[in-house]
Write an enzyme that holds these catalytic residues in place. Sequence first.
Site, mmCIF file in Angstrom:
data_model
loop_
_atom_site.group_PDB
_atom_site.id
_atom_site.type_symbol
_atom_site.label_atom_id
_atom_site.label_comp_id
_atom_site.label_asym_id
_atom_site.label_seq_id
_atom_site.Cartn_x
_atom_site.Cartn_y
_atom_site.Cartn_z
ATOM 1 N N CYS A 178 60.755 55.771 -47.133
ATOM 2 C CA CYS A 178 60.908 55.624 -45.688
ATOM 3 C C CYS A 178 62.294 55.054 -45.402
ATOM 4 C CB CYS A 178 59.823 54.718 -45.120
ATOM 5 S SG CYS A 178 59.910 54.508 -43.322
ATOM 6 N N PHE A 225 64.147 54.812 -42.733
ATOM 7 C CA PHE A 225 64.214 53.990 -41.522
ATOM 8 C C PHE A 225 63.822 52.554 -41.851
ATOM 9 C CE2 PHE A 225 63.859 53.802 -36.789
ATOM 10 C CZ PHE A 225 63.254 52.564 -36.658
ATOM 11 N N CYS A 226 62.698 52.387 -42.552
ATOM 12 C CA CYS A 226 62.205 51.049 -42.859
ATOM 13 C C CYS A 226 63.042 50.358 -43.928
ATOM 14 C CB CYS A 226 60.737 51.108 -43.274
ATOM 15 S SG CYS A 226 59.628 51.620 -41.935
ATOM 16 N N VAL A 227 63.580 51.099 -44.881
ATOM 17 C CA VAL A 227 64.476 50.496 -45.862
ATOM 18 C C VAL A 227 65.695 49.915 -45.151
ATOM 19 C CG1 VAL A 227 66.006 50.937 -47.817
ATOM 20 C CG2 VAL A 227 63.712 51.938 -47.780
ATOM 21 N N HIS A 246 64.763 46.739 -43.181
ATOM 22 C CA HIS A 246 64.548 45.526 -43.977
ATOM 23 C C HIS A 246 65.805 45.085 -44.704
ATOM 24 C CE1 HIS A 246 60.517 45.233 -42.701
ATOM 25 N NE2 HIS A 246 60.333 46.500 -42.991
#
Length: 329
Positions: free
Chosen positions: A83, A85-87, A90
Amino acid sequence: MTGPFRYTDPVPPKAATGVTAEVYAQLATDFGIKDATTFVVLSPSPPLLTGAWALLRESLLAGRASRTAKQVVAAGVSLANRCPFCVDAHTVLLHATGDHHLAEVVARGEVPADPGHAALLAWAKATRTGDAGEPPVPAAHAPEFIGTALAFHFINRIVSSLLTENMLPGNAQRYRLVRSLAGRSLSRTVRRRLTPGASLGLLETSGPEPAWAAGSPAGTAYAGLREAARLGGGLLSDEDQAYVRDAVAASGGAHPQLTGDWLPGREERPGARLALLAAVAPYRITDEDVAAWRGPQHTDHCLVHLIAYGAITATEHIEAALTAHREPA
């Protein structure tokens, strides 16, 4: 709304009312991101929105464990689920904790120098395939880490299904300086101590709390999200629900090949296909997959619930593997 939303027209924060407006307000205060698309995309279903927000808040943001350590887990799960976007998100949030070197090490897919962070990153990645076991943290902190991992197994699948990959306009987060500056803008919020349980009054669904939570707010939040997401199964026949559950179990957490008989056809079982893709390979959902199921009869509310059903089916399978060794409560 336009921008990052692929298939839905969510409720914009300025137009929100009721519990949706309350979640947006708490997001702005406690998460520091007023229009967080990760949650806005779930606004067609307030029960899903409140459940997802509560689980993230009570596991990742609140509690006694290190925020940096929990961000490593969130990033590791996102890496395992592919993912981007999520990497990226974070990575920015790790910058916000002040550990800029660690943020970039994780973003590059490298092993952190700190043994504790390295162990947590490896554990988080292993949760996808069921090989993780107990988190390498003190037992009192385990519910926060398990809750964080499960939160992002669910959220990654929502994001990859329903949002574009770009966290910032023009994919600006690909630049290290942008990531660092974005993180610094959130540093004050990230370092605040939040009162545990403050999101639980927003929940619109509830259910039996999991034993792993040991009575923590993260368990109450997870139970609320689980019940809301399971409602999406009502959009499928009993046979298709069983098909999705069995296929998720058979996948073993592996990323499937593009070809093979693991995925039903769009014409024969479009709902089962879409839910299964959301569970095991949400980054492979196409416009054609959504259109084949949606038609004129299914609203944004229906779509987010079907995707959430696939996401929670995978998340519950991971939860069972994570806690299989534990004694019953």
